[in-house]
Design a protein around this motif. Structure first.
Motif, PDB file in Angstrom:
ATOM      1  N   GLU A  18      -2.243  -5.067 -53.537  1.00  8.22           N
ATOM      2  CA  GLU A  18      -1.226  -4.488 -52.648  1.00  8.22           C
ATOM      3  C   GLU A  18      -0.127  -3.809 -53.464  1.00  8.22           C
ATOM      4  N   TYR A  76       7.694 -11.598 -52.797  1.00  4.74           N
ATOM      5  CA  TYR A  76       6.436 -11.060 -53.311  1.00  4.74           C
ATOM      6  C   TYR A  76       5.918 -11.895 -54.475  1.00  4.74           C
ATOM      7  N   GLU A 123       8.988   1.867 -47.206  1.00  5.72           N
ATOM      8  CA  GLU A 123       9.527   1.523 -45.888  1.00  5.72           C
ATOM      9  C   GLU A 123      10.158   2.739 -45.211  1.00  5.72           C
ATOM     10  N   ARG A 145       2.888   1.127 -44.719  1.00  2.23           N
ATOM     11  CA  ARG A 145       2.705  -0.321 -44.856  1.00  2.23           C
ATOM     12  C   ARG A 145       1.390  -0.616 -45.552  1.00  2.23           C
ATOM     13  N   ILE A 146       1.380  -1.672 -46.314  1.00  2.00           N
ATOM     14  CA  ILE A 146       0.199  -2.034 -47.092  1.00  2.00           C
ATOM     15  C   ILE A 146      -0.189  -3.469 -46.788  1.00  2.00           C
ATOM     16  N   ALA A 184      -3.672   0.957 -46.541  1.00  2.00           N
ATOM     17  CA  ALA A 184      -2.332   1.515 -46.332  1.00  2.00           C
ATOM     18  C   ALA A 184      -2.320   2.309 -45.041  1.00  2.00           C
ATOM     19  N   ALA A 222       0.846   0.167 -53.602  1.00  2.00           N
ATOM     20  CA  ALA A 222       2.222   0.635 -53.342  1.00  2.00           C
ATOM     21  C   ALA A 222       2.709   1.531 -54.476  1.00  2.00           C
ATOM     22  N   MET A 251       7.349  -0.879 -52.390  1.00  2.00           N
ATOM     23  CA  MET A 251       7.216  -1.113 -50.941  1.00  2.00           C
ATOM     24  C   MET A 251       8.536  -0.893 -50.232  1.00  2.00           C
ATOM     25  N   GLN A 252       9.609  -1.289 -50.899  1.00  2.00           N
ATOM     26  CA  GLN A 252      10.940  -1.067 -50.332  1.00  2.00           C
ATOM     27  C   GLN A 252      11.170   0.436 -50.119  1.00  2.00           C
TER      28      GLN A 252
END
Lengths: 335, 335, 335, 335
Positions: free
Chosen positions: A310, A42, A144, A149-150, A188, A314, A140-141
């Motif tokens: 993003e 990232y 999941e 999802r973004i 998203a 998130a 984001m992890q």
């Protein structure tokens, strides 16, 4: 106020030319698989020097995780993440010690604090977003797990929409010693309905704050956004069928709460304020000056905004998701 | 999350057809002259039935101040303000008990909470803004001390900008059983430079959150806003002279901190979702239904947004002002 | 700062002799059965005039729920609860307009705010706890779901521990125009392990804040408390067997997190500061005065502290419980 | 929740045997002279191995300031401070991977998070206080401006009060493979009246939370504290003369607000839970075990609590001071 979020709280720190840039994430659920390798991609994406249209400055942003991880998993304790500032040629900035660059935070920081770190914009530098992107990677992890999802992208540059046109606009502006603005969209998918909190914790209000808080962003809209102002109710309302919403003018949010449709936000990004073209300004004694900002500046900052937008989305979503599952967990009598 | 603000915190409560609507303001400085007569004019302005283009519903919104005032001045303790819901014909709404109105929060509240007060939109009703406007009135009373003034207005209705055209659009939509959206602008003058807080407490981010948190608002922009995306840096940057900023493309904010110029925000307001025209929807069992929303609904909600946007901007400014003077008071060694 | 709690946030308002006393509870889970009849018994318990050892003042505290309830259940929106101040003989207090009662907040409020509502102690009156007790009643209703129960009692009055001795101490003090202090214990049973949050959200730290925030409380201890300072580790540590903890010196908390044993807190309550006995003081001009506080004052405030301490413990526990189930709900993938 | 404070917010991070321990301080006023040399002496004081009665473990705690400083002064942006964990012999702790030490957070962390860093207590280690002491050092630097001074000391060890007796108790306990508790007192002088905030932000409530949040603290009292429960009003009330308060039974706080007298808090510190003496416990499978905790543990943790209690009191006071000057700055019309 350098903290974002109520449950999943990230506190960023660091100046462009200080020792390091980083973030502390407090409130991350335990048991999430995480390590520097999860975060690094990232950071690599947000790094300048990785595309033709962005500044050639070479930053080696190696993230170090100082705490909150044990045997490859989060423990529920704060994650501190650090990136050392390697290439900090403060000399470049000596000319800016006393003069306020138009369109920059130089003037306002000076007025607010009476003291400012002028080197590379100090705290107001885009470099601060390293911390946000690292925190966003953790978010984001977590997302999941819910298959949320973004994805962000550039919609327009200087009013142009095809890739060729956009590229041309950037190159032309750069050769003129000038810069251009653009529009970024971030979406998203996979969000359950029910995210967001009336009345002052609305999902769209939180997104608006998150996006407008990114440097250079001057506007935010959800779904149809400003176009909705020119529509009639019968055009803008999304009809509902047994299969769900038939359209998504609302951008996935009604009454501040997610509908289950895609969440769609757009950001207006102003042209990079640092330009070679001469501009009128003043120094800290109020004396008039003419300034030509020399240095490695992106002619269009919108590209750099994409990964940050993003990350911020998130962060908003994990925070509202944690708020949401709180009631669900209570309802289920979890212990 | 029904609280707004960090220092000057207002917590609103109440449903459209419950016993009462109100607000608790915590953190108001002591010694401010205040009474029901200070608040009432603001509530009267937001009341429907006071103009031709708004709903004919007659609400008698008499504010009662329950606490926090002593001998006509604030004491520094919480101000609780209450308006009884007088005209609450719940019968009108019985048809809406089980069906979700498109464009409304009915669906999302039901998904989030599993239970909802369907009468008049319950908590998601525009009536909730009574509390915000009352709190905003207190904020404006405080801002007077700094000669900070706030004014809002309608910029556009359904893409039209002259008063005659706008009126015509609203009347035509109403007669079609439809509604129209619009654009609202709100401006604060007299703000000192230095308001706003990096990185996540930026003035523009806080304004964005405040404005996007108003029902029906789908977009927010500051200064040039989305137009900035089509500009070059040399056009968007505001040059500075010895007399101050020569233009105000930035809308009074740089780096999230006020410049001292006018603060300019614009809001995109969607068309009122409640329309007589038939729309496809579902009921809470997921059965498809056709709905025609009958009742006294404004054909254009933008008019009602103006006083609320003013109130929210006042709340943002008093909060950031209190943050600002904190350091100044410390610096001056005040006791 | 009149708000307590991070998730289950209660904001109290009101002065002793203002229009009303009340509370807004924000963050209560939806679907909890609730009505005035659920709250009223708790208010009746805290009311003076219901026992021999408390003040004969007759307060008719009828609670009104203004919002957040629909068809007998909470909706997830803010609960506003109100009690009108009926018997407000301000005349009694005219003598106190300018003079500071020793042991009271009169002096400190005057210094802090420059203005104060002197009638009955204004905001610093014990009457403010009406709001806390009402909010606590809601919290207890929520805790029922987890079979968490809370019970408080008087442990000591003026160093005496039997009921007869304690009563005698109170009566003797009253007849001397004086007052006595005491110790209150409050216990929660049924708490799951895992409540509380390192490092600054420790369960015991939150309890300490909640209890010390009750008027007249000068000390708080958990489990062995101050006695632990005179013990050895081998005496204080609670051994663990396969059946669980064999003792509970820790008072149910280790490392700031609940162990699953009973949570035990004790509060030191100072003697009522309002006494008939003459005391030296000053007025607001700094002139020396002798004061004899006349009025209906409890000779021992500890009795009144019991229901408030129970309410505050309930507020702490529902807040930490909601924090706790958040991760559990996330872990379980609830939507 | 790893953040303390509302205005001067410090967020600590780090585990005993992770990469580093540290803190981010957000909200420190700009212009305060600060550097590693200002912080280091405070860390040196808390370091073990500097006295006879504390553990011989040699920690080289070199603080690094990563951000928020420019040319020797704070800039108003977050201060991140870091101490690397040098001596981290994880091997010592391998025996503790699966077993819960009585009196420790091992059991509760495992129950709460399902995962825990067992090495040296992980996040619940006393080593976490490095961050607090560093933040407290910054706070003290700020408090200097107001001539507010803080001093802590040991009052009692295992019930003994003379230095010789206390030393003897510690040595005897250590030689028995046991430990002892004690009482710590911390005093702030020079505080102006008016600090603290009704109703839930009372100065004593905030101090109680700060002190009870220090590991091993089981009780907190202000002024007379628990002794007040055995007094009469005429004994406990502090008479006021034209020169000020004649006594200080209240410990400098009335109604949750500072009086201007010395602020006096006392802490009950439990005996160190890590002892060589055998104790019954269980492992994470619930199997019974007998444990003798070997390692370099202080036989009396109270000595180590002193600098931490001082730091926490400094953090409380700077936070309430900043809240206080906010209204003063507003009142004065500062810009």
């Amino acid at each position: 106020m350098n903290t974002f979020g109520r449950y999943f709280r990230c506190t960023t720190f660091g100046e462009s030319h200080g020792e390091a840039i980083g973030v502390v994430v407090d409130g991350c659920p335990p048991g999430i698989a995480l390590g520097p390798d999860t975060i690094q991609p990232y950071l690599d994406r947000r790094r300048p020097g990785t595309g033709e249209l962005v500044s050639p400055r070479q930053e080696l942003d190696r993230v170090e995780i100082l705490s909150g991880i044990f045997e490859g998993r989060t423990t529920g304790t704060p994650l501190a993440m650090l990136v050392r500032n390697m290439e900090t040629q403060s000399g470049d900035y000596e000319q800016l010690r006393d003069v306020y660059r138009p369109g920059h935070a130089d003037f306002t920081y000076a007025k607010k604090y009476g003291i400012r770190d002028h080197r590379g914009g100090g705290r107001s530098s885009g470099r601060e977003t390293v911390g946000r992107v690292a925190a966003g990677a953790v978010a984001m992890q977590c997302l999941e797990k819910y298959q949320i999802r973004i994805a962000g992208r550039i919609l327009e540059i200087h009013g142009k929409q095809t890739e060729a046109e956009m590229e041309e606009e950037v190159i032309r502006a750069a050769s003129d010693g000038d810069s251009v603005g653009g529009i970024v969209e971030v979406i998203a998918s996979g969000c359950p309905p029910g995210l967001g909190d009336p009345v002052f914790g609305k999902l769209d209000a939180t997104i608006a704050s998150a996006m407008m808080g990114i440097g250079s962003v001057k506007g935010v809209e959800i779904g149809d956004g400003f176009r909705a102002a020119s529509l009639r109710g019968s055009e803008h309302n999304d009809p509902i069928s047994a299969e769900g919403f038939l359209t998504n003018h609302a951008g996935g949010i009604l009454g501040g709460i997610s509908t289950g449709s895609e969440i769609v936000a757009r950001l207006a990004v102003k042209p990079t304020p640092s330009i070679r073209k001469e501009q009128r300004t003043v120094d800290r004694n109020g004396e008039e000056r003419v300034i030509s900002v020399i240095g490695r500046h992106d002619p269009c900052i919108a590209f750099r905004v994409v990964p940050v937008a993003e990350a911020m989305l998130a962060l908003v979503l994990i925070d509202t998701l944690l708020a949401h599952v709180q009631y669900r967990g209570f309802e289920a009598g979890l212990r």
